[in-house]
Every structure is written in structure tokens, then in C-alpha cells.
Design a protein around this motif. Structure first.
Motif, short mmCIF file in Angstrom:
data_model
loop_
_atom_site.label_atom_id
_atom_site.label_comp_id
_atom_site.label_asym_id
_atom_site.label_seq_id
_atom_site.Cartn_x
_atom_site.Cartn_y
_atom_site.Cartn_z
N ILE A 117 56.38 -92.86 -6.49
CA ILE A 117 57.07 -91.58 -6.34
C ILE A 117 58.09 -91.56 -7.56
N GLU A 118 58.55 -92.60 -8.25
CA GLU A 118 59.25 -92.53 -9.16
C GLU A 118 58.51 -92.41 -10.48
N HIS A 119 57.21 -92.41 -10.52
CA HIS A 119 56.40 -91.83 -11.39
C HIS A 119 56.31 -90.51 -11.72
N ILE A 120 56.46 -89.91 -10.58
CA ILE A 120 56.21 -88.37 -10.79
C ILE A 120 57.37 -87.57 -10.81
N PRO A 121 57.36 -86.33 -11.68
CA PRO A 121 58.54 -85.33 -11.90
C PRO A 121 59.02 -85.06 -10.57
N PRO A 122 60.20 -84.80 -10.40
CA PRO A 122 60.79 -84.51 -8.98
C PRO A 122 60.09 -83.56 -8.52
N ASP A 123 60.08 -82.24 -9.17
CA ASP A 123 59.30 -81.00 -8.40
C ASP A 123 58.18 -81.08 -8.08
N THR A 146 60.34 -97.55 -3.44
CA THR A 146 60.72 -97.38 -4.94
C THR A 146 61.93 -98.02 -5.01
N PRO A 147 62.15 -98.32 -6.61
CA PRO A 147 63.37 -99.04 -6.92
C PRO A 147 64.48 -98.15 -6.26
N ASP A 148 65.64 -99.09 -6.25
CA ASP A 148 66.80 -98.36 -5.43
C ASP A 148 67.74 -98.48 -6.65
N LEU A 149 68.21 -97.21 -6.98
CA LEU A 149 68.99 -96.62 -7.86
C LEU A 149 70.49 -97.61 -7.56
N ARG A 150 70.81 -97.35 -6.36
CA ARG A 150 72.23 -98.10 -6.19
C ARG A 150 72.16 -99.57 -6.26
N TYR A 192 63.18 -96.14 -18.40
CA TYR A 192 62.48 -95.85 -19.61
C TYR A 192 61.08 -96.61 -19.82
N LEU A 193 61.04 -97.64 -18.68
CA LEU A 193 59.96 -98.37 -18.94
C LEU A 193 58.81 -97.69 -17.68
N TYR A 194 57.81 -98.23 -17.73
CA TYR A 194 56.79 -98.09 -16.61
C TYR A 194 56.31 -96.79 -16.42
N GLY A 195 56.62 -95.87 -17.25
CA GLY A 195 56.32 -94.40 -16.92
C GLY A 195 57.02 -93.76 -15.89
N HIS A 196 58.42 -94.15 -15.60
CA HIS A 196 59.23 -93.74 -14.51
C HIS A 196 59.62 -92.36 -14.98
N ARG A 197 59.63 -91.55 -14.06
CA ARG A 197 60.20 -90.19 -14.29
C ARG A 197 61.42 -89.67 -13.48
N TRP A 198 61.88 -90.42 -12.33
CA TRP A 198 62.97 -90.17 -11.45
C TRP A 198 63.08 -91.33 -10.59
N ILE A 199 64.55 -91.60 -10.50
CA ILE A 199 64.69 -92.81 -9.80
C ILE A 199 65.85 -92.30 -8.58
N TYR A 200 65.48 -92.84 -7.79
CA TYR A 200 66.14 -92.52 -6.32
C TYR A 200 66.99 -93.63 -5.77
N ASP A 201 68.08 -93.04 -4.89
CA ASP A 201 68.71 -93.71 -4.00
C ASP A 201 68.35 -93.31 -2.65
N PHE A 202 68.75 -93.76 -1.48
CA PHE A 202 68.45 -93.28 -0.13
C PHE A 202 68.68 -91.77 -0.12
N GLU A 203 69.89 -91.18 -0.50
CA GLU A 203 69.98 -89.93 -0.36
C GLU A 203 69.29 -89.03 -1.18
N LEU A 205 66.08 -89.66 -1.81
CA LEU A 205 64.86 -89.57 -1.18
C LEU A 205 65.11 -88.63 -0.12
N ARG A 206 65.99 -88.61 0.70
CA ARG A 206 66.17 -87.86 1.88
C ARG A 206 66.23 -86.60 1.62
N HIS A 207 66.76 -86.21 0.33
CA HIS A 207 66.83 -84.74 0.03
C HIS A 207 65.35 -84.38 -0.43
N ALA A 208 64.48 -85.13 -1.31
CA ALA A 208 63.11 -84.64 -1.52
C ALA A 208 62.22 -84.53 -0.34
N LEU A 209 62.57 -85.77 0.75
CA LEU A 209 61.69 -85.42 1.88
C LEU A 209 62.17 -84.31 2.78
N GLY A 210 63.37 -83.91 2.84
CA GLY A 210 63.69 -82.81 3.63
C GLY A 210 63.26 -81.54 2.92
#
Length: 255
Positions: A117-123, A146-150, A192-203, A205-210
Motif C-alpha cells: 500500500i505504501e507504493h500506491i498514491p493515497p487516493d 506496511t512500514p510503521d511511520l510511528r 524516498y526509496l523503494y518507490g514509496h508514495r505514502w507512509i502510514y501509521d495505524f490511524e 491506515l484506519r482512515h484509508a480503510l474507513g
């Protein structure tokens, strides 16, 4: 990769793309006659109960592996959306997470996606999650890692030793030369590496899933979750930096 340089993101991205394509190979690919959109009955007839994204050959005996990068066996190359049997024992479909999925509603019991999911733009990620929810049977389980921003923020601020341990782990696994030891580099490489587009913490992720319609979202541990067969797909290499989340799909989610 002799020219690997952690501090040149564009060059590293090109090298990783080349490496990925070189790894996307198997001994035998058999195109199957079943046609999309795939329904629950046709998948069950193949023994497929769920989808693992970003995996050419899933370890789950009932899994359909999928990736944007085509799988190759000699001169045979997978075509987008078509089902294949891989080496006579697993199944694969070349899928783009930014496009509608070629499955009927309620076609699978589970979906697993490790560090995708971190490789995909948030929308686009929310659109993909909506598609995942659609193809899950009511009560089906989505497991995301996914990598944990926190984890990174806390290590940057507290100097708790995580960065040093993570560098040693990647080096021991043969992932490139030693990483630079600077805390700012360790924080920036997450973005900035690996092609990452958006980094998540639990909140986040919960927002995106909601937004995608999932009402039941749970934080889990490494190889722990509602379905042990799916949680067992978690890989050890990056579990130190990873957040594990499960969401319940379909009508039973209350949406």
C-alpha cells in the motif's frame, strides 16, 4: 548490484526495477481456460480461496499470487488479468492495484498484501481498498502490512537503537551495501526509496480503510491475526519496522 548507492534514489530505483524483473521467473507457466470476471465457484474449482498481492508465488496453498510485474517462464509471459498455474502447484494473475480487479463480488475469503500500500498514491490506495472489500465474501479478512511511520519517528527522536538494528538486519540479509548511519538518512529513506508514495501509521491506515468502507479495523502482531493461515504469510525480514492491520469486509462489517 555492484552500483548500488543508497543515497541516489533515482539510480537505486532503476536497479531495483531491473532486479525485480530478473527475479520474476519460474520453471513452468500454464494459462488456464477460465475467463474473467472470476467468481467464487470458478476460483474454488481451482482450490483458490484468497489473493496475495505483490507475490509471484504465494506460500498459501489456497492463494492466488499477483503482481504488476509479469511472471516469465522461458518465452511465456503472463498477460494482465489472466489466470496461470505456476510450476504445477500455485496460481498467479498479473494485476494492477490501480485498476478494477477482474473478480466478481464476494469471490474470495481473504486478501493479503505485504508492503504494497505504501507504493500506491493515497487516493488510488483507497480505490484499491474499495475493490478489495468488494471482492471479499461477507466477513472475509484483509490483512495489510506496511512500514510503521510511528516506529521511525520514535526512533529518530529517541535514538532507541532501532535504526542500527535495522541496518544490521538488512546487511545480514544481503540487501545492498551498508546503509549510511545518519539518523536523517534513515528517516528520509523511508519516504524516498523503494518507490514509496505514502507512509502510514495505524490511524492513517484506519482512515484509508474507513474511506473504503471497512468498519472493523484491528492492529495485530507479527504472524498473529484472525486467520492463522493468512497471518503465517508475514515474512521475517522486515517485521521490525512493520505494522500489521486486519479489516473485515462485506456485509458483516456493518457498512
Amino acid at each position: 548490484m555492484p552500483d548500488w548507492n543508497w543515497e541516489r534514489p533515482d539510480q537505486l530505483g532503476e536497479l531495483m526495477d531491473q532486479f525485480t524483473e530478473s527475479m520474476a521467473r519460474c520453471d513452468k507457466l500454464e494459462p488456464l481456460t477460465v475467463k474473467p470476471p472470476y467468481d467464487r465457484e470458478s476460483l474454488r474449482s481451482l482450490g483458490v480461496t484468497g489473493i496475495e498481492f505483490a507475490a509471484w508465488k504465494t506460500d498459501h496453498p489456497g492463494g492466488l499470487g499477483s503482481d504488476l510485474v509479469p511472471l516469465r517462464a522461458g518465452d511465456t509471459v503472463t498477460e494482465p488479468g489472466r489466470l496461470y498455474r505456476v510450476d504445477g502447484e500455485r496460481h498467479f494473475a498479473m494485476l494492477d492495484a490501480c485498476q478494477p480487479l477482474p473478480f466478481e463480488a464476494g469471490a474470495v475469503d481473504w486478501v493479503y498484501a505485504e508492503h504494497l500500500i505504501e507504493h500506491i498514491p493515497p487516493d488510488a490506495a483507497i480505490d484499491w481498498l474499495r475493490e478489495v472489500r468488494r471482492v471479499l465474501v461477507p466477513g472475509g479478512v484483509l490483512r495489510l502490512t506496511t512500514p510503521d511511520l510511528r516506529r521511525y519517528v520514535e526512533s529518530y527522536l529517541n535514538e532507541d537503537g532501532f535504526f542500527a538494528r535495522h541496518r544490521r538486519r538488512l546487511r545480514a540479509a544481503g540487501v545492498g551495501p551498508p546503509m549510511p548511519e545518519r539518523p536523517a538518512f534513515m528517516f528520509n529513506q523511508l519516504f524516498y526509496l523503494y518507490g514509496h508514495r505514502w507512509i502510514y501509521d495505524f490511524e492513517e491506515l484506519r482512515h484509508a480503510l474507513g474511506q473504503a468502507g471497512f468498519a472493523v479495523v484491528t492492529a495485530c502482531g507479527f504472524r498473529q491475526g484472525a486467520r492463522q493461515d493468512v497471518a503465517a504469510l508475514d515474512r521475517v525480514l522486515r517485521n521490525d519496522e512493520t505494522i500489521y492491520v486486519e479489516a473485515v469486509g462485506g456485509a458483516s462489517s456493518g457498512v
